[in-house]
Scaffold this motif. Sequence first.
Motif, PDB file in Angstrom:
ATOM      1  N   LEU A 181      -1.321  -1.350   4.170  1.00 52.19           N
ATOM      2  CA  LEU A 181      -2.700  -1.693   3.809  1.00 52.19           C
ATOM      3  C   LEU A 181      -3.560  -0.447   3.666  1.00 52.19           C
ATOM      4  CD1 LEU A 181      -3.425  -4.836   6.028  1.00 52.19           C
ATOM      5  CD2 LEU A 181      -3.623  -4.732   3.540  1.00 52.19           C
ATOM      6  N   VAL A 182      -3.440   0.458   4.631  1.00 50.97           N
ATOM      7  CA  VAL A 182      -4.226   1.687   4.590  1.00 50.97           C
ATOM      8  C   VAL A 182      -3.881   2.498   3.346  1.00 50.97           C
ATOM      9  CG1 VAL A 182      -4.677   3.897   5.723  1.00 50.97           C
ATOM     10  CG2 VAL A 182      -4.519   1.803   7.087  1.00 50.97           C
ATOM     11  N   GLN A 183      -2.581   2.662   3.095  1.00 49.71           N
ATOM     12  CA  GLN A 183      -2.137   3.430   1.930  1.00 49.71           C
ATOM     13  C   GLN A 183      -2.614   2.819   0.615  1.00 49.71           C
ATOM     14  OE1 GLN A 183      -1.432   6.425   2.500  1.00 49.71           O
ATOM     15  NE2 GLN A 183       0.736   6.639   2.077  1.00 49.71           N
ATOM     16  N   THR A 184      -2.594   1.507   0.552  1.00 46.24           N
ATOM     17  CA  THR A 184      -3.011   0.815  -0.668  1.00 46.24           C
ATOM     18  C   THR A 184      -4.488   1.036  -0.966  1.00 46.24           C
ATOM     19  OG1 THR A 184      -1.321  -0.885  -0.353  1.00 46.24           O
ATOM     20  CG2 THR A 184      -3.164  -1.424  -1.797  1.00 46.24           C
TER      21      THR A 184
ATOM     22  N   SER B  99      14.255   4.624  -2.842  1.00 49.06           N
ATOM     23  CA  SER B  99      13.999   4.844  -4.273  1.00 49.06           C
ATOM     24  C   SER B  99      12.524   5.083  -4.536  1.00 49.06           C
ATOM     25  CB  SER B  99      14.485   3.640  -5.082  1.00 49.06           C
ATOM     26  OG  SER B  99      15.885   3.460  -4.926  1.00 49.06           O
ATOM     27  N   SER B 100      11.660   4.414  -3.778  1.00 56.25           N
ATOM     28  CA  SER B 100      10.216   4.636  -3.943  1.00 56.25           C
ATOM     29  C   SER B 100       9.834   6.054  -3.520  1.00 56.25           C
ATOM     30  CB  SER B 100       9.417   3.606  -3.138  1.00 56.25           C
ATOM     31  OG  SER B 100       9.398   3.923  -1.755  1.00 56.25           O
ATOM     32  N   TYR B 101      10.540   6.581  -2.517  1.00 52.90           N
ATOM     33  CA  TYR B 101      10.285   7.971  -2.105  1.00 52.90           C
ATOM     34  C   TYR B 101      10.674   8.936  -3.218  1.00 52.90           C
ATOM     35  CZ  TYR B 101      10.724  12.402   0.352  1.00 52.90           C
ATOM     36  OH  TYR B 101      10.600  13.738   0.714  1.00 52.90           O
ATOM     37  N   ARG B 102      11.812   8.687  -3.837  1.00 56.67           N
ATOM     38  CA  ARG B 102      12.256   9.547  -4.935  1.00 56.67           C
ATOM     39  C   ARG B 102      11.321   9.446  -6.147  1.00 56.67           C
ATOM     40  NH1 ARG B 102      18.503   9.214  -6.272  1.00 56.67           N
ATOM     41  NH2 ARG B 102      17.805  11.034  -7.487  1.00 56.67           N
ATOM     42  N   ALA B 103      10.646   8.305  -6.260  1.00 63.02           N
ATOM     43  CA  ALA B 103       9.728   8.097  -7.390  1.00 63.02           C
ATOM     44  C   ALA B 103       8.280   8.380  -7.019  1.00 63.02           C
ATOM     45  CB  ALA B 103       9.861   6.655  -7.892  1.00 63.02           C
ATOM     46  N   ARG B 104       8.058   9.112  -5.930  1.00 63.65           N
ATOM     47  CA  ARG B 104       6.694   9.305  -5.430  1.00 63.65           C
ATOM     48  C   ARG B 104       5.807  10.083  -6.405  1.00 63.65           C
ATOM     49  NH1 ARG B 104      10.197  12.690  -3.103  1.00 63.65           N
ATOM     50  NH2 ARG B 104       9.661  14.873  -2.712  1.00 63.65           N
TER      51      ARG B 104
ATOM     52  N   LEU C 142      -6.419   3.473   0.117  1.00 66.08           N
ATOM     53  CA  LEU C 142      -6.808   4.879  -0.039  1.00 66.08           C
ATOM     54  C   LEU C 142      -6.890   5.284  -1.509  1.00 66.08           C
ATOM     55  CD1 LEU C 142      -4.847   6.745   2.782  1.00 66.08           C
ATOM     56  CD2 LEU C 142      -7.329   6.472   2.577  1.00 66.08           C
ATOM     57  N   ILE C 143      -6.056   4.671  -2.348  1.00 68.65           N
ATOM     58  CA  ILE C 143      -6.025   5.042  -3.765  1.00 68.65           C
ATOM     59  C   ILE C 143      -7.319   4.642  -4.484  1.00 68.65           C
ATOM     60  CG2 ILE C 143      -4.848   4.700  -5.967  1.00 68.65           C
ATOM     61  CD1 ILE C 143      -3.407   6.532  -4.009  1.00 68.65           C
ATOM     62  N   PRO C 144      -7.746   3.370  -4.456  1.00 70.43           N
ATOM     63  CA  PRO C 144      -9.008   3.037  -5.130  1.00 70.43           C
ATOM     64  C   PRO C 144     -10.221   3.696  -4.479  1.00 70.43           C
ATOM     65  CG  PRO C 144      -8.206   1.147  -3.885  1.00 70.43           C
ATOM     66  CD  PRO C 144      -7.098   2.162  -3.889  1.00 70.43           C
ATOM     67  N   ALA C 145     -10.046   4.146  -3.226  1.00 75.61           N
ATOM     68  CA  ALA C 145     -11.143   4.850  -2.561  1.00 75.61           C
ATOM     69  C   ALA C 145     -11.199   6.316  -2.982  1.00 75.61           C
ATOM     70  CB  ALA C 145     -10.994   4.753  -1.046  1.00 75.61           C
ATOM     71  N   GLY C 146     -10.239   6.733  -3.803  1.00 77.48           N
ATOM     72  CA  GLY C 146     -10.229   8.112  -4.288  1.00 77.48           C
ATOM     73  C   GLY C 146      -9.660   9.121  -3.312  1.00 77.48           C
ATOM     74  N   ARG C 147      -8.985   8.629  -2.258  1.00 78.53           N
ATOM     75  CA  ARG C 147      -8.428   9.520  -1.237  1.00 78.53           C
ATOM     76  C   ARG C 147      -6.934   9.759  -1.499  1.00 78.53           C
ATOM     77  NH1 ARG C 147     -12.952  11.746   0.915  1.00 78.53           N
ATOM     78  NH2 ARG C 147     -14.462  10.138   1.474  1.00 78.53           N
ATOM     79  N   VAL C 148      -6.627  10.292  -2.673  1.00 81.38           N
ATOM     80  CA  VAL C 148      -5.226  10.483  -3.062  1.00 81.38           C
ATOM     81  C   VAL C 148      -4.544  11.496  -2.150  1.00 81.38           C
ATOM     82  CG1 VAL C 148      -3.691  11.199  -4.922  1.00 81.38           C
ATOM     83  CG2 VAL C 148      -5.749   9.882  -5.440  1.00 81.38           C
ATOM     84  N   ARG C 149      -5.258  12.564  -1.785  1.00 78.21           N
ATOM     85  CA  ARG C 149      -4.675  13.579  -0.900  1.00 78.21           C
ATOM     86  C   ARG C 149      -4.324  12.972   0.455  1.00 78.21           C
ATOM     87  NH1 ARG C 149      -7.700  19.248  -0.388  1.00 78.21           N
ATOM     88  NH2 ARG C 149      -7.162  19.144  -2.616  1.00 78.21           N
ATOM     89  N   TRP C 150      -5.202  12.146   0.988  1.00 77.00           N
ATOM     90  CA  TRP C 150      -4.903  11.472   2.252  1.00 77.00           C
ATOM     91  C   TRP C 150      -3.700  10.562   2.100  1.00 77.00           C
ATOM     92  CZ3 TRP C 150     -10.162   9.603   4.793  1.00 77.00           C
ATOM     93  CH2 TRP C 150     -10.977  10.727   5.001  1.00 77.00           C
ATOM     94  N   HIS C 151      -3.645   9.870   0.970  1.00 78.15           N
ATOM     95  CA  HIS C 151      -2.525   8.970   0.700  1.00 78.15           C
ATOM     96  C   HIS C 151      -1.200   9.742   0.731  1.00 78.15           C
ATOM     97  CE1 HIS C 151      -0.425   5.563  -1.282  1.00 78.15           C
ATOM     98  NE2 HIS C 151       0.243   6.525  -1.918  1.00 78.15           N
ATOM     99  N   ARG C 152      -1.183  10.913   0.127  1.00 72.74           N
ATOM    100  CA  ARG C 152       0.043  11.710   0.086  1.00 72.74           C
ATOM    101  C   ARG C 152       0.414  12.231   1.470  1.00 72.74           C
ATOM    102  NH1 ARG C 152      -1.491  15.004  -5.468  1.00 72.74           N
ATOM    103  NH2 ARG C 152      -0.903  13.319  -6.927  1.00 72.74           N
ATOM    104  N   LYS C 153      -0.583  12.659   2.228  1.00 74.60           N
ATOM    105  CA  LYS C 153      -0.295  13.153   3.576  1.00 74.60           C
ATOM    106  C   LYS C 153       0.212  12.039   4.480  1.00 74.60           C
ATOM    107  CE  LYS C 153      -3.458  17.101   3.601  1.00 74.60           C
ATOM    108  NZ  LYS C 153      -4.638  17.730   4.266  1.00 74.60           N
ATOM    109  N   LEU C 154      -0.426  10.880   4.391  1.00 77.52           N
ATOM    110  CA  LEU C 154       0.006   9.739   5.207  1.00 77.52           C
ATOM    111  C   LEU C 154       1.360   9.207   4.737  1.00 77.52           C
ATOM    112  CD1 LEU C 154      -0.737   7.837   7.512  1.00 77.52           C
ATOM    113  CD2 LEU C 154      -1.959   6.391   5.867  1.00 77.52           C
TER     114      LEU C 154
END
Length: 218
Positions: free
Chosen positions: A47-50, A118-123, A52-64
């Motif tokens: 939920l948090v990761q999802t 596979s989702s990790y490889r497609a990150r 973060l993207i529309p909130a514009g926190r892409v860097r946080w999303h990648r770190k998390l």
Amino acid sequence: MVVLLTGSVVLGFARSYYFAGFVHAPLPSRMIHVHGVIFSLWFVVLLVQTFLIPAGRVRWHRKLGLVSYGVAALVVLFGVLAAIDSLRRGVGIGSFDLSVSFAISIMDMVAFGIVIFSSYRARHRPSAHKRLVLYATLSLMDAAFDRWPYEQMRMHFSAHTYVYFGFLFFPGFYDLVSTRRIQKSTLWAFLLIATLYEVRIPMGSTHLWHLLSHAVAE
């Protein structure tokens, strides 16, 4: 979809787990408690990761993301350990025998493990990445859908299969509406999960799987 899936998990496990005191719920073993915590943590992180993207926190999303995949690894590990724990305690799924129940649990972990890796490889390919994360989560949903209060909803228990496959089909429908074609990641993830869903019961009924289950239970 993530909100719907999280709500479905809460609905399925509300009576036996979440509203029964969470850590104080009367579960049969400590391993099942740990499994429940890890399983729940996956949906919290998702939920948090999802959002973060529309909130514009892409860097946080990648770190998390590193934490997210750590939790995903724990989902597989403790999913397998919980399946072994249930097998050794002689607890099956519904009317299935122990060997088939063990196969159901293990195949769910296999499906989740393959798709989430596979989702990790497609990150670095967001379109495929988000679809694969979604399908990995869908592969975990069988137990939650099985526990929906179908009687109170005036539905037969067999409806759980239609609910499950309805969720599996939905991303493909979304692809057709939004891009006018089914994305490759959607197609292969759906086929993998649906195939493992269909073969797990016949596989669990084989003599070889019975021998494996017996060896693990000892």
